[in-house]
Design an enzyme around this catalytic site. Structure first.
Site, PDB file in Angstrom:
ATOM      1  N   GLU A   1       0.875  -1.281  -0.152  1.00  0.00           N
ATOM      2  CA  GLU A   1      -0.098  -0.007  -0.194  1.00  0.00           C
ATOM      3  C   GLU A   1       0.996   1.249   0.122  1.00  0.00           C
ATOM      4  O   GLU A   1       1.030   1.934   0.834  1.00  0.00           O
ATOM      5  CB  GLU A   1      -1.173  -0.206   1.021  1.00  0.00           C
ATOM      6  CG  GLU A   1      -2.008  -1.376   0.820  1.00  0.00           C
ATOM      7  CD  GLU A   1      -2.995  -1.380   2.034  1.00  0.00           C
ATOM      8  OE1 GLU A   1      -2.996  -0.689   2.974  1.00  0.00           O
ATOM      9  OE2 GLU A   1      -3.742  -2.557   2.132  1.00  0.00           O
ATOM     10  N   ASN A  23       4.754   4.875   4.345  1.00  0.00           N
ATOM     11  CA  ASN A  23       3.656   4.147   4.733  1.00  0.00           C
ATOM     12  C   ASN A  23       3.900   3.774   6.263  1.00  0.00           C
ATOM     13  O   ASN A  23       4.963   3.823   6.753  1.00  0.00           O
ATOM     14  CB  ASN A  23       3.768   2.690   4.034  1.00  0.00           C
ATOM     15  CG  ASN A  23       2.736   1.703   4.291  1.00  0.00           C
ATOM     16  OD1 ASN A  23       2.641   1.083   5.330  1.00  0.00           O
ATOM     17  ND2 ASN A  23       1.845   1.751   3.270  1.00  0.00           N
ATOM     18  N   SER A  24       2.695   3.440   6.977  1.00  0.00           N
ATOM     19  CA  SER A  24       2.933   3.411   8.257  1.00  0.00           C
ATOM     20  C   SER A  24       3.347   2.259   8.742  1.00  0.00           C
ATOM     21  O   SER A  24       3.842   1.825   9.893  1.00  0.00           O
ATOM     22  CB  SER A  24       1.544   3.753   8.825  1.00  0.00           C
ATOM     23  OG  SER A  24       0.811   2.927   8.294  1.00  0.00           O
ATOM     24  N   HIS A  53     -18.631  -9.601   4.916  1.00  0.00           N
ATOM     25  CA  HIS A  53     -17.498  -8.951   5.418  1.00  0.00           C
ATOM     26  C   HIS A  53     -16.754  -9.657   6.199  1.00  0.00           C
ATOM     27  O   HIS A  53     -17.215  -9.936   7.416  1.00  0.00           O
ATOM     28  CB  HIS A  53     -17.361  -7.445   5.538  1.00  0.00           C
ATOM     29  CG  HIS A  53     -16.015  -6.868   5.814  1.00  0.00           C
ATOM     30  ND1 HIS A  53     -15.818  -6.453   6.978  1.00  0.00           N
ATOM     31  CD2 HIS A  53     -14.880  -6.959   5.025  1.00  0.00           C
ATOM     32  CE1 HIS A  53     -14.399  -5.875   6.912  1.00  0.00           C
ATOM     33  NE2 HIS A  53     -13.860  -6.077   5.707  1.00  0.00           N
ATOM     34  N   HIS A  54     -15.546 -10.199   6.050  1.00  0.00           N
ATOM     35  CA  HIS A  54     -14.507 -11.106   7.160  1.00  0.00           C
ATOM     36  C   HIS A  54     -13.215 -10.262   7.152  1.00  0.00           C
ATOM     37  O   HIS A  54     -12.240 -10.617   6.448  1.00  0.00           O
ATOM     38  CB  HIS A  54     -14.266 -12.496   6.542  1.00  0.00           C
ATOM     39  CG  HIS A  54     -15.319 -13.310   6.214  1.00  0.00           C
ATOM     40  ND1 HIS A  54     -15.434 -14.593   5.519  1.00  0.00           N
ATOM     41  CD2 HIS A  54     -16.574 -13.258   6.966  1.00  0.00           C
ATOM     42  CE1 HIS A  54     -16.667 -15.240   5.805  1.00  0.00           C
ATOM     43  NE2 HIS A  54     -17.563 -14.532   6.605  1.00  0.00           N
ATOM     44  N   GLU A  60      -5.430  -6.774   1.420  1.00  0.00           N
ATOM     45  CA  GLU A  60      -4.194  -7.237   2.054  1.00  0.00           C
ATOM     46  C   GLU A  60      -3.525  -8.398   1.698  1.00  0.00           C
ATOM     47  O   GLU A  60      -2.616  -8.762   2.436  1.00  0.00           O
ATOM     48  CB  GLU A  60      -4.103  -6.930   3.685  1.00  0.00           C
ATOM     49  CG  GLU A  60      -4.370  -5.539   4.110  1.00  0.00           C
ATOM     50  CD  GLU A  60      -5.954  -5.146   4.164  1.00  0.00           C
ATOM     51  OE1 GLU A  60      -6.837  -6.273   4.442  1.00  0.00           O
ATOM     52  OE2 GLU A  60      -6.424  -4.047   3.976  1.00  0.00           O
ATOM     53  N   GLU A 118      -7.214  -6.530  -3.458  1.00  0.00           N
ATOM     54  CA  GLU A 118      -6.644  -4.980  -3.063  1.00  0.00           C
ATOM     55  C   GLU A 118      -5.503  -5.126  -3.349  1.00  0.00           C
ATOM     56  O   GLU A 118      -4.832  -4.717  -4.633  1.00  0.00           O
ATOM     57  CB  GLU A 118      -6.899  -4.782  -1.758  1.00  0.00           C
ATOM     58  CG  GLU A 118      -6.427  -3.059  -1.444  1.00  0.00           C
ATOM     59  CD  GLU A 118      -6.674  -2.807  -0.059  1.00  0.00           C
ATOM     60  OE1 GLU A 118      -6.197  -3.618   0.947  1.00  0.00           O
ATOM     61  OE2 GLU A 118      -6.943  -1.652   0.478  1.00  0.00           O
ATOM     62  N   GLU A 175      -8.913   4.171  -0.345  1.00  0.00           N
ATOM     63  CA  GLU A 175      -8.963   4.498   0.935  1.00  0.00           C
ATOM     64  C   GLU A 175      -7.845   5.396   1.441  1.00  0.00           C
ATOM     65  O   GLU A 175      -8.101   6.415   2.428  1.00  0.00           O
ATOM     66  CB  GLU A 175      -9.031   3.394   1.681  1.00  0.00           C
ATOM     67  CG  GLU A 175      -7.741   2.486   1.911  1.00  0.00           C
ATOM     68  CD  GLU A 175      -7.723   1.043   2.324  1.00  0.00           C
ATOM     69  OE1 GLU A 175      -8.634   0.609   2.831  1.00  0.00           O
ATOM     70  OE2 GLU A 175      -6.725   0.626   2.631  1.00  0.00           O
TER      71      GLU A 175
HETATM   72  C1  NOJ Z   1      -8.683  -2.259   5.131  1.00  0.00           C
HETATM   73  C2  NOJ Z   1      -9.508  -2.633   3.873  1.00  0.00           C
HETATM   74  O1  NOJ Z   1      -8.596  -2.031   2.881  1.00  0.00           O
HETATM   75  C3  NOJ Z   1     -10.679  -1.771   4.155  1.00  0.00           C
HETATM   76  O2  NOJ Z   1     -11.400  -1.830   2.877  1.00  0.00           O
HETATM   77  C4  NOJ Z   1     -11.348  -2.492   5.133  1.00  0.00           C
HETATM   78  O3  NOJ Z   1     -12.459  -1.639   5.340  1.00  0.00           O
HETATM   79  C5  NOJ Z   1     -10.568  -2.200   6.604  1.00  0.00           C
HETATM   80  N1  NOJ Z   1      -9.311  -2.993   6.367  1.00  0.00           N
HETATM   81  C6  NOJ Z   1     -11.509  -3.137   7.510  1.00  0.00           C
HETATM   82  O4  NOJ Z   1     -11.561  -4.297   7.173  1.00  0.00           O
HETATM   83 CA    CA Z   2      -6.015  -2.037   2.671  1.00  0.00          CA
END
Ligand code: NOJ
Ligand code: CA
Length: 730
Positions: A197, A219-220, A439-440, A510, A528, A534
């Site tokens: 990222e 990046n953090s 969502h997981h 991730e 992603e 984001e």
């Molecule tokens: C990072 C993800 O990229 C983001 O889309 C998600 O909302 C958050 N994690 C929480 O799961």
């Molecule tokens: Ca992410």
């Protein structure tokens, strides 16, 4: 075999030695169109090498192959505390030389296959193949290297037959080299073992070490790196105008490859992601590595059109794919990312233990976004505007402490919060033609996820979910593995193949970067694995980012980039001072330029409500294509693409620029000849600018044919989007 001295000066440079290696040519392989050729050589020390040429020009100079192996487990020096030590019979050793060639095989292949979804409905897979069989004369160990040469590049992998002499082994490092011919331009992100990222740095190869620290600081993540290493897909451009992209294909049961860059010789060397103990791969023969790939084209547009990575993957593993489909969706999501809503239901609990936390008696925090009323509001808006699905994050218990110390117990993936009526909401959504997306978020508690996975997928079956967004934020416990190591690579694919048994599509965040596995497992509809939208809420991303991703991250498969932000000033609805560095027209164009069968309209319904005329493009744009044309592109500057929708035959055009204002004169000769189209053109207004005036756009319509030219000016951080609908009845 003929003996020869090859490129003495260059060989000296690469080896850093005075002696010129004497190389014996084993075989030369040509691409089907004859333009690319690769040569396999072995030197007097039994060191195998390959090289690649485009016409007469070297793309990859003679480059080493092989590994450094840890001795087999029986033979290694192993200490258990300070008590037991076994003595070494077969020590750590190089597996890069001392080989004899025992034979070669060649063949040709040409097929056209149809992806379940994609940028085109048919893909030609045509290559010439060479397999070189190698034997270590002292030990009897065998290894083959299989090369496939396409018109747009080279793929090769190491193959190990089942054998007693090497029944299993542990990789200390893979030593594959890609020796570049000069100080090429490169677009790169640092060799982080856990995240991609990042924004890209563009520099000469020689400048990478000096810029490395700076590239990391954006990046953090504080995870370890391959120092001076870069991630793939690693895009370069030569001064002569060739585009070279080094990546890998079909990454399964192996660690993800980064590369270290020698700033003086310009040799790239593979650097595999280590496991928690520092080892790079556990192999049991018969086995093979993923493909190492070098794509080569004489234009940026041809690089975007390359399907080499998909072609090197195996055909679809599923007999029935009728349940796999593209998805256009909205989400109860951006409000949490931007900061006006929360995933958590209550702030009552400083920590959470599954089964011990009494949510029923907790005080709601008043900002929980996944509540019945809000979810219904999104369902209504998504249904009214023709979407397929709605993602809801923060629906399940555990978010109060999701990244905390107790994360091993936090999520069970089956228990909704008290204000999320999973049964009623799914029924409501289905009655309006909308599916909810599950969502997981695993918070990288991967064992916890695996032990709940079957139950979690069964819950989805029960309520009619057919897609899940999963996530791997944080350190991987309890093993301390890296996100890109072999153990996690296996986990990601396990989650996908288990999901397939439930007819569930997966969009993993991730996870390791894609390497074309979606050809074999097309229920992997998104990932992603790069810096997505984001980050516009986490301090912003430079406009050029979206002109680089199509060459790099998207080379391996689609990205859930989550475009479509219309309210660029987040402070208008949250306390967030981050600005979205894009214009509205730019956000529309991304639906065409950032290919994905899974496309989100990421902003809030009330923000779209203010710009319904521009939102029309998002409603109209297709998510599955029969043809794609890469019209004009330069990494870091601009990308212009036209695509024909599968099924309807409508065309869509998108163009994005970096921070520069640019005018494009686009020939519409991609349109079907003999047809007239109504073009609806969404452009930046003359005074638009991502910094000062991001919401200024114009919409116009024109009748056009394939002989017309369209002129479009993209503002700084801007773009343009066009839909073409055939006019039939006149
Ligand atoms: C990072 C993800 O990229 C983001 O889309 C998600 O909302 C958050 N994690 C929480 O799961
Ligand atoms: Ca992410």
């Amino acid at each position: 075999m003929k003996k020869m001295m090859l490129f003495p000066a260059l060989a000296m440079m690469i080896c850093g030695c005075q002696e010129q290696p004497e190389r014996e040519s084993v075989a030369i392989l040509k691409s089907p169109d004859g333009r690319l050729s690769m040569e396999f050589t072995v030197d007097t020390g039994g060191k195998p090498e390959y090289s690649l040429k485009y016409g007469d020009e070297y793309v990859v100079l003679p480059s080493g192959l092989g590994f450094v192996l840890r001795g087999s487990l029986k033979a290694s020096v192993i200490s258990y505390g300070d008590t037991v030590t076994k003595t070494d019979a077969r020590p750590e050793r190089t597996f890069c030389d001392g080989f004899k060639v025992t034979g070669t095989d060649t063949s040709s292949f040409d097929e056209t296959w149809k992806p379940v979804w994609g940028e085109e409905s048919e893909i030609r897979n045509r290559y010439n193949e060479l397999s070189v069989h190698l034997l270590k004369e002292d030990t009897g160990e065998k290894m083959s290297v299989r090369f496939r040469l396409y018109d747009d590049g080279l793929g090769f992998r190491y193959e190990f037959p089942g054998m007693q002499e090497l029944d299993y082994f542990v990789i200390k490092e893979e030593m594959t080299q890609f020796a570049m011919t000069g100080d090429h331009l490169a677009w790169w992100i640092p060799g982080d073992y856990d995240t991609q990222e990042y924004e890209y740095t563009d520099s000469r190869l020689s400048e990478i070490p000096a810029l490395f620290e700076k590239s990391v600081s954006g990046n953090s993540s504080q995870t370890p790196f391959a120092m001076n290493g870069v991630q793939t897909s690693f895009l370069m451009k030569t001064d002569g105008g060739l585009y070279i992209n080094v990546h890998e294909a079909a990454l399964t049961d192996y660690s993800c490859m980064h590369m270290t860059v020698d700033p003086e010789t310009f040799v790239l060397t593979s650097h595999l992601t280590p496991d928690a103990q520092g080892w790079k791969g556990y192999m049991q023969t018969p086995c093979h590595t993923p493909w190492r790939t070098v794509q080569v084209t004489d234009s940026a547009e041809k690089m975007l059109a390359s399907r080499l990575i998909l072609n090197l993957n195996e055909p679809c593993a599923y007999d029935d794919v009728s349940w796999i489909h593209p998805v256009k969706y909205m989400g109860v999501w951006w409000e949490m990312i931007a900061g006006s809503g929360s995933w958590a239901y209550t702030w009552d609990f400083p920590s959470v233990k599954l089964g011990q936390t009494d949510y029923a008696s907790a005080r709601p925090n008043g900002t929980h976004s996944a509540n019945n009323t809000n979810v219904r509001r999104y369902i209504d808006f998504a249904a009214e505007n023709g979407f397929d699905a709605l993602l809801v994050e923060g629906w399940n218990i555990g978010w109060e402490d999701w990244s905390g110390k107790s994360k091993d117990y936090v999520f069970d993936f089956v228990t909704p919060y008290p204000d999320f009526d999973i049964d009623a909401l799914n029924r409501y959504a289905h009655s309006k033609g909308i599916k909810l997306i599950m969502h997981h978020e695993t918070s990288s508690s991967v064992r916890n996820y695996e032990r709940h996975m079957q139950e979690a997928y069964c819950l989805m079956d029960r309520y009619g979910y057919d897609a899940v967004k999963s996530g791997y934020v944080g350190d991987i416990i309890p093993r301390g593995e890296h996100h890109y190591g072999q153990w996690m690579v296996n986990h990601y694919l396990y989650a996908v193949t288990e999901a397939a048994k439930h007819h569930i599509m997966v969009n993993a965040h991730e996870a390791v970067r894609p390497t074309g596995l979606c050809r074999t497992y097309p229920n992997l509809i998104g990932n992603e694995s790069a810096r997505g939208t984001e980050y516009q809420a986490f301090g912003g991303t430079a406009p050029e980012h979206v002109t680089i991703l199509p060459f790099t991250r998207l080379n391996g498969g689609p990205m859930d980039f989550t475009p479509g932000i219309f309210e660029m000033d987040l402070s208008t609805f949250t306390g967030n001072s981050s600005k979205v560095n894009a214009t509205i027209a730019n956000q529309l164009a991304l639906y065409v330029t950032m290919y994905s069968p899974l496309q989100m309209a990421a902003d809030l319904p009330q923000h779209y409500g203010k710009f319904m005329d521009a939102f029309q493009f998002i409603k109209d744009v297709a998510v599955d294509w029969s043809e794609s044309r890469y019209l004009d592109a330069e990494p870091g500057d601009y990308v212009v693409i036209a695509r024909k929708a599968k099924g309807t035959g409508q065309w869509f055009l998108g163009g994005v620029t970096d921070e520069q204002r640019r005018t494009f004169d686009i020939s519409l000769d991609f349109l079907d000849r003999g047809k007239t189209y109504l073009a609806t053109i969404y452009k930046d207004a003359p005074d638009a600018d991502y910094r000062t005036n991001p919401q200024a756009y114009t919409i116009s319509t024109e009748e056009v044919t394939a002989s017309d030219t369209l002129s479009a000016t993209a503002a700084p951080g801007g773009g343009f989007a066009v839909s073409f609908k055939e006019i039939r009845d006149r």
